[in-house]
Structures are given as structure tokens and as C-alpha cells.
Motif scaffolding. Structure first.
Motif, PDB file in Angstrom:
ATOM      1  N   LEU A 149      -5.514   0.373  -7.643  1.00  0.00           N
ATOM      2  CA  LEU A 149      -4.292   0.210  -8.167  1.00  0.00           C
ATOM      3  C   LEU A 149      -4.430   0.113  -8.900  1.00  0.00           C
ATOM      4  CD1 LEU A 149      -4.709  -3.508  -6.101  1.00  0.00           C
ATOM      5  CD2 LEU A 149      -2.540  -1.855  -6.131  1.00  0.00           C
ATOM      6  N   ILE A 150      -5.575   0.174  -9.744  1.00  0.00           N
ATOM      7  CA  ILE A 150      -6.175   0.177 -11.661  1.00  0.00           C
ATOM      8  C   ILE A 150      -5.665   2.038 -12.099  1.00  0.00           C
ATOM      9  CG2 ILE A 150      -7.674   0.524 -13.527  1.00  0.00           C
ATOM     10  CD1 ILE A 150      -9.217  -1.744 -11.914  1.00  0.00           C
ATOM     11  N   GLY A 151      -5.752   3.033 -11.062  1.00  0.00           N
ATOM     12  CA  GLY A 151      -5.695   3.889 -11.488  1.00  0.00           C
ATOM     13  C   GLY A 151      -3.973   4.399 -11.838  1.00  0.00           C
ATOM     14  N   ASP A 152      -3.167   3.659 -11.118  1.00  0.00           N
ATOM     15  CA  ASP A 152      -1.871   3.512 -10.565  1.00  0.00           C
ATOM     16  C   ASP A 152      -1.021   2.878 -12.027  1.00  0.00           C
ATOM     17  OD1 ASP A 152       0.888   4.423  -9.495  1.00  0.00           O
ATOM     18  OD2 ASP A 152       1.420   2.529  -9.104  1.00  0.00           O
ATOM     19  N   THR A 153      -1.768   1.240 -12.199  1.00  0.00           N
ATOM     20  CA  THR A 153      -1.278   0.992 -12.710  1.00  0.00           C
ATOM     21  C   THR A 153      -1.507   2.072 -14.425  1.00  0.00           C
ATOM     22  OG1 THR A 153      -2.077  -1.377 -11.790  1.00  0.00           O
ATOM     23  CG2 THR A 153      -1.236  -1.484 -14.050  1.00  0.00           C
ATOM     24  N   VAL A 154      -2.321   1.673 -14.912  1.00  0.00           N
ATOM     25  CA  VAL A 154      -2.956   3.106 -16.275  1.00  0.00           C
ATOM     26  C   VAL A 154      -1.589   3.823 -15.908  1.00  0.00           C
ATOM     27  CG1 VAL A 154      -3.922   4.767 -17.222  1.00  0.00           C
ATOM     28  CG2 VAL A 154      -5.078   2.481 -15.944  1.00  0.00           C
ATOM     29  N   ALA A 155      -1.515   4.890 -14.676  1.00  0.00           N
ATOM     30  CA  ALA A 155      -0.703   5.862 -14.404  1.00  0.00           C
ATOM     31  C   ALA A 155       0.559   6.081 -14.663  1.00  0.00           C
ATOM     32  CB  ALA A 155      -0.831   6.493 -13.032  1.00  0.00           C
ATOM     33  N   GLN A 156       1.595   4.489 -13.935  1.00  0.00           N
ATOM     34  CA  GLN A 156       3.171   3.829 -13.933  1.00  0.00           C
ATOM     35  C   GLN A 156       3.368   3.008 -15.935  1.00  0.00           C
ATOM     36  OE1 GLN A 156       5.348   1.615 -11.658  1.00  0.00           O
ATOM     37  NE2 GLN A 156       2.727   1.521  -9.874  1.00  0.00           N
ATOM     38  N   TYR A 157       1.907   2.456 -16.998  1.00  0.00           N
ATOM     39  CA  TYR A 157       2.590   2.797 -18.322  1.00  0.00           C
ATOM     40  C   TYR A 157       2.304   3.909 -18.571  1.00  0.00           C
ATOM     41  CZ  TYR A 157       1.189   1.018 -22.731  1.00  0.00           C
ATOM     42  OH  TYR A 157       1.076   1.589 -24.673  1.00  0.00           O
ATOM     43  N   LEU A 158       1.576   4.576 -18.244  1.00  0.00           N
ATOM     44  CA  LEU A 158       2.125   6.401 -19.189  1.00  0.00           C
ATOM     45  C   LEU A 158       2.977   6.784 -18.853  1.00  0.00           C
ATOM     46  CD1 LEU A 158      -1.742   7.327 -18.697  1.00  0.00           C
ATOM     47  CD2 LEU A 158      -0.911   6.659 -20.093  1.00  0.00           C
ATOM     48  N   GLU A 159       3.503   7.084 -17.599  1.00  0.00           N
ATOM     49  CA  GLU A 159       4.787   7.557 -17.127  1.00  0.00           C
ATOM     50  C   GLU A 159       5.808   7.194 -17.939  1.00  0.00           C
ATOM     51  OE1 GLU A 159       4.032   8.392 -12.518  1.00  0.00           O
ATOM     52  OE2 GLU A 159       4.787   6.194 -13.241  1.00  0.00           O
ATOM     53  N   THR A 160       6.794   8.489 -18.264  1.00  0.00           N
ATOM     54  CA  THR A 160       8.468   8.188 -18.562  1.00  0.00           C
ATOM     55  C   THR A 160       9.501   8.388 -17.534  1.00  0.00           C
ATOM     56  OG1 THR A 160       8.813  10.593 -18.858  1.00  0.00           O
ATOM     57  CG2 THR A 160       7.564   9.007 -21.054  1.00  0.00           C
ATOM     58  N   GLU A 161      10.577   7.380 -17.145  1.00  0.00           N
ATOM     59  CA  GLU A 161      11.309   6.952 -16.161  1.00  0.00           C
ATOM     60  C   GLU A 161      11.746   8.926 -15.747  1.00  0.00           C
ATOM     61  OE1 GLU A 161      13.448   3.654 -16.143  1.00  0.00           O
ATOM     62  OE2 GLU A 161      11.794   2.072 -16.086  1.00  0.00           O
ATOM     63  N   GLU A 162      12.048   9.556 -16.801  1.00  0.00           N
ATOM     64  CA  GLU A 162      12.961  10.788 -17.038  1.00  0.00           C
ATOM     65  C   GLU A 162      11.808  11.397 -16.311  1.00  0.00           C
ATOM     66  OE1 GLU A 162      11.524  10.592 -20.893  1.00  0.00           O
ATOM     67  OE2 GLU A 162      11.836   8.845 -19.464  1.00  0.00           O
ATOM     68  N   LYS A 163      10.975  11.387 -16.155  1.00  0.00           N
ATOM     69  CA  LYS A 163       9.841  12.261 -15.209  1.00  0.00           C
ATOM     70  C   LYS A 163       9.267  11.595 -14.286  1.00  0.00           C
ATOM     71  CE  LYS A 163       8.830  14.507 -19.910  1.00  0.00           C
ATOM     72  NZ  LYS A 163       7.932  15.581 -20.663  1.00  0.00           N
ATOM     73  N   THR A 164       9.560  11.150 -14.161  1.00  0.00           N
ATOM     74  CA  THR A 164       9.270  10.066 -12.638  1.00  0.00           C
ATOM     75  C   THR A 164      10.153  10.606 -11.516  1.00  0.00           C
ATOM     76  OG1 THR A 164       7.809   8.888 -13.709  1.00  0.00           O
ATOM     77  CG2 THR A 164       8.366   8.177 -11.322  1.00  0.00           C
ATOM     78  N   GLU A 165       9.956  10.452 -10.249  1.00  0.00           N
ATOM     79  CA  GLU A 165      10.616  10.475  -9.135  1.00  0.00           C
ATOM     80  C   GLU A 165      11.588   9.309  -8.889  1.00  0.00           C
ATOM     81  OE1 GLU A 165      10.625  12.089  -4.409  1.00  0.00           O
ATOM     82  OE2 GLU A 165       8.917  12.220  -5.587  1.00  0.00           O
ATOM     83  N   ASP A 166      12.780   8.938  -8.308  1.00  0.00           N
ATOM     84  CA  ASP A 166      13.281   8.166  -8.378  1.00  0.00           C
ATOM     85  C   ASP A 166      12.779   7.121  -6.669  1.00  0.00           C
ATOM     86  OD1 ASP A 166      14.532   5.234  -8.439  1.00  0.00           O
ATOM     87  OD2 ASP A 166      16.990   6.284  -8.262  1.00  0.00           O
ATOM     88  N   LEU A 167      12.054   6.240  -6.255  1.00  0.00           N
ATOM     89  CA  LEU A 167      11.883   6.301  -5.026  1.00  0.00           C
ATOM     90  C   LEU A 167      13.173   4.943  -4.450  1.00  0.00           C
ATOM     91  CD1 LEU A 167       8.091   6.232  -5.068  1.00  0.00           C
ATOM     92  CD2 LEU A 167       9.775   7.775  -4.084  1.00  0.00           C
ATOM     93  N   GLY A 168      14.102   4.522  -5.888  1.00  0.00           N
ATOM     94  CA  GLY A 168      14.755   3.406  -4.678  1.00  0.00           C
ATOM     95  C   GLY A 168      13.744   1.934  -5.226  1.00  0.00           C
ATOM     96  N   SER A 169      12.611   2.066  -5.296  1.00  0.00           N
ATOM     97  CA  SER A 169      12.294   0.062  -5.662  1.00  0.00           C
ATOM     98  C   SER A 169      11.971  -0.250  -6.636  1.00  0.00           C
ATOM     99  CB  SER A 169      10.333   0.783  -4.902  1.00  0.00           C
ATOM    100  OG  SER A 169      10.085   1.540  -5.444  1.00  0.00           O
ATOM    101  N   LYS A 170      12.048  -1.314  -7.053  1.00  0.00           N
ATOM    102  CA  LYS A 170      12.476  -2.440  -7.742  1.00  0.00           C
ATOM    103  C   LYS A 170      11.267  -2.579  -8.500  1.00  0.00           C
ATOM    104  CE  LYS A 170      13.974  -6.762  -8.979  1.00  0.00           C
ATOM    105  NZ  LYS A 170      14.551  -8.240  -8.555  1.00  0.00           N
ATOM    106  N   LYS A 171      11.293  -2.338  -9.977  1.00  0.00           N
ATOM    107  CA  LYS A 171      10.062  -2.334 -10.546  1.00  0.00           C
ATOM    108  C   LYS A 171      10.419  -4.080 -11.470  1.00  0.00           C
ATOM    109  CE  LYS A 171       9.638   2.472 -12.140  1.00  0.00           C
ATOM    110  NZ  LYS A 171       9.453   3.334 -13.645  1.00  0.00           N
ATOM    111  N   PHE A 172       9.184  -4.260 -11.574  1.00  0.00           N
ATOM    112  CA  PHE A 172       9.447  -5.619 -12.572  1.00  0.00           C
ATOM    113  C   PHE A 172       8.413  -5.858 -13.687  1.00  0.00           C
ATOM    114  CE2 PHE A 172       8.789  -6.806  -7.515  1.00  0.00           C
ATOM    115  CZ  PHE A 172      10.389  -7.315  -7.984  1.00  0.00           C
ATOM    116  N   MET A 173       9.211  -6.527 -14.385  1.00  0.00           N
ATOM    117  CA  MET A 173       8.643  -6.373 -16.064  1.00  0.00           C
ATOM    118  C   MET A 173       7.520  -7.455 -16.158  1.00  0.00           C
ATOM    119  SD  MET A 173       8.853  -5.626 -18.644  1.00  0.00           S
ATOM    120  CE  MET A 173      11.329  -5.451 -19.282  1.00  0.00           C
TER     121      MET A 173
END
Length: 200
Positions: free
Chosen positions: A9-33
Motif C-alpha cells: 500500500l505504501i509502495g503503490d501510494t508513492v508510485a501513484q504520486y510519481l506517475e504521470t497520467e499520460e504514461k499510465t494505463e487507463d484502467l477505468g477506475s475512479k481516482k480520489f483527490m
């Protein structure tokens, strides 16, 4: 198992912060601010909790396997000279366990995410999605795993007392999980096959 899930969970949270949306596969799930824009986070910080839960469940399920494996290594090499035993543990882990766990992660997490997040139900499409992920990422992920875990495991088994290995391994796993999450969710580097139920 719970510790493995939390580290993911910690690792994925950091990964999601480091990622940019244009380089990430769109899985169709909802993101929350979860963090509104401010001086530290100019664009805020959105997180995809479904993705995080899928990865955490995977990590939790694999925690028992790794615990059993390391105990197995200790039993096999307990009578070997220290250096030779460490080399044996690192070699067997790298070439016996790592190819299986990395292939299983890439393929199985891809299938689960496509079912849960993209609502894909066609078995053929799921199989192709897993195959595409393996084609794109398996070799580089396995090489990355060797590059990271061979020195980590060598240091852990060679130099650290047993009561410090868990903490050391946990920190290393958290770093590896960031990489693994980014690899799993970046866009394919080449076009996939036609996966739909097409007839020739």
C-alpha cells in the motif's frame, strides 16, 4: 501477510504520486483527490484506491510464500559454510523463486485488474492482456529483480543478525514495490494483438 500488504500500500501510494497520467494505463477506475493543491503539491494528489487494494491483496497473499521460502533456504543451507550458504541462498532464490513470482505478479494482477476495474469478462481477452504484459515487462522486471534483490539478500544473509533482517527486508520491499507498481501500470510499449472475438 498483513505487513506485506501494508508495505505494498505504501509502495503503490508513492508510485501513484510519481506517475504521470499520460504514461499510465487507463484502467477505468475512479481516482480520489486526497490532497488538494498546495505549495507542496501544486497539482494536488489523486489516488486510485481500487488499484491499491488489488496490489495489497496480492502482496498479502504472497507474504506466506516468501516466509516459507526463506525458512526453506535456512533449512537447506544450515550446515554449509557461511559464505557458501549465502551464495546458495541468493542463487536459488534468484533463479528458482524470482522468475515464478515476477511472472505470476505481472499476469495475475493484470487479469484481476481487468476483471475488477475494466469489467472484462472474456477469458480470451484476459489471457491476451496477461500475455501482453508478460511480453512487455517480464524480462526487464526479472533483470530489475536480480539487480535489486541479489545485493539486498546477500547483505541481509551475510551481515545482518536475524532480528534485523525483517526491518531491513521491509524497507527494501517498500522500495521494490514502488518500482513494481510503476511497471505494472505503465502503458504497453507496443501495440497489443487484436483480442476481440474476431473471425477471419
Amino acid at each position: 501477510m498483513l505487513t506485506s500488504a501494508m508495505l505494498m500500500l505504501i509502495g503503490d501510494t508513492v508510485a501513484q504520486y510519481l506517475e504521470t497520467e499520460e504514461k499510465t494505463e487507463d484502467l477505468g477506475s475512479k481516482k480520489f483527490m486526497i490532497v488538494t493543491p498546495n505549495n507542496l503539491f501544486p497539482n494536488g494528489f489523486k489516488i486510485d484506491p481500487t488499484r491499491s487494494v488489488v496490489l495489497a491483496l496480492w502482496a498479502g497473499s504472497m507474504g506466506g510464500l516468501f516466509t516459507s521460502w526463506f525458512r526453506f533456504m535456512d533449512r537447506i543451507f544450515c550446515t554449509w559454510p557461511r559464505f557458501s550458504g549465502v551464495i546458495g541462498k541468493v542463487t536459488l532464490t534468484s533463479f528458482g523463486l524470482s522468475p515464478f513470482t515476477n511472472a505470476a505478479f505481472l499476469s495475475m494482477v493484470t487479469v484481476v485488474e481487468h476483471v475488477v476495474m475494466k469489467h472484462e469478462r472474456d477469458a480470451t481477452a484476459l489471457a491476451w492482456a496477461a500475455q501482453d504484459k508478460l511480453d512487455d515487462e517480464f524480462t526487464s522486471t526479472l533483470v530489475g529483480s536480480w539487480s535489486f534483490w541479489v545485493p539486498v539478500n546477500f547483505v541481509s544473509w551475510m551481515y545482518l543478525p536475524s532480528h534485523l533482517r525483517v526491518a531491513f527486508g521491509g524497507v527494501a520491499a517498500m522500495v521494490w514495490n514502488v518500482y513494481l507498481s510503476i511497471v505494472q501500470h505503465r502503458k504497453h510499449r507496443h501495440h497489443s494483438h487484436a483480442h476481440s472475438n474476431e473471425t477471419s
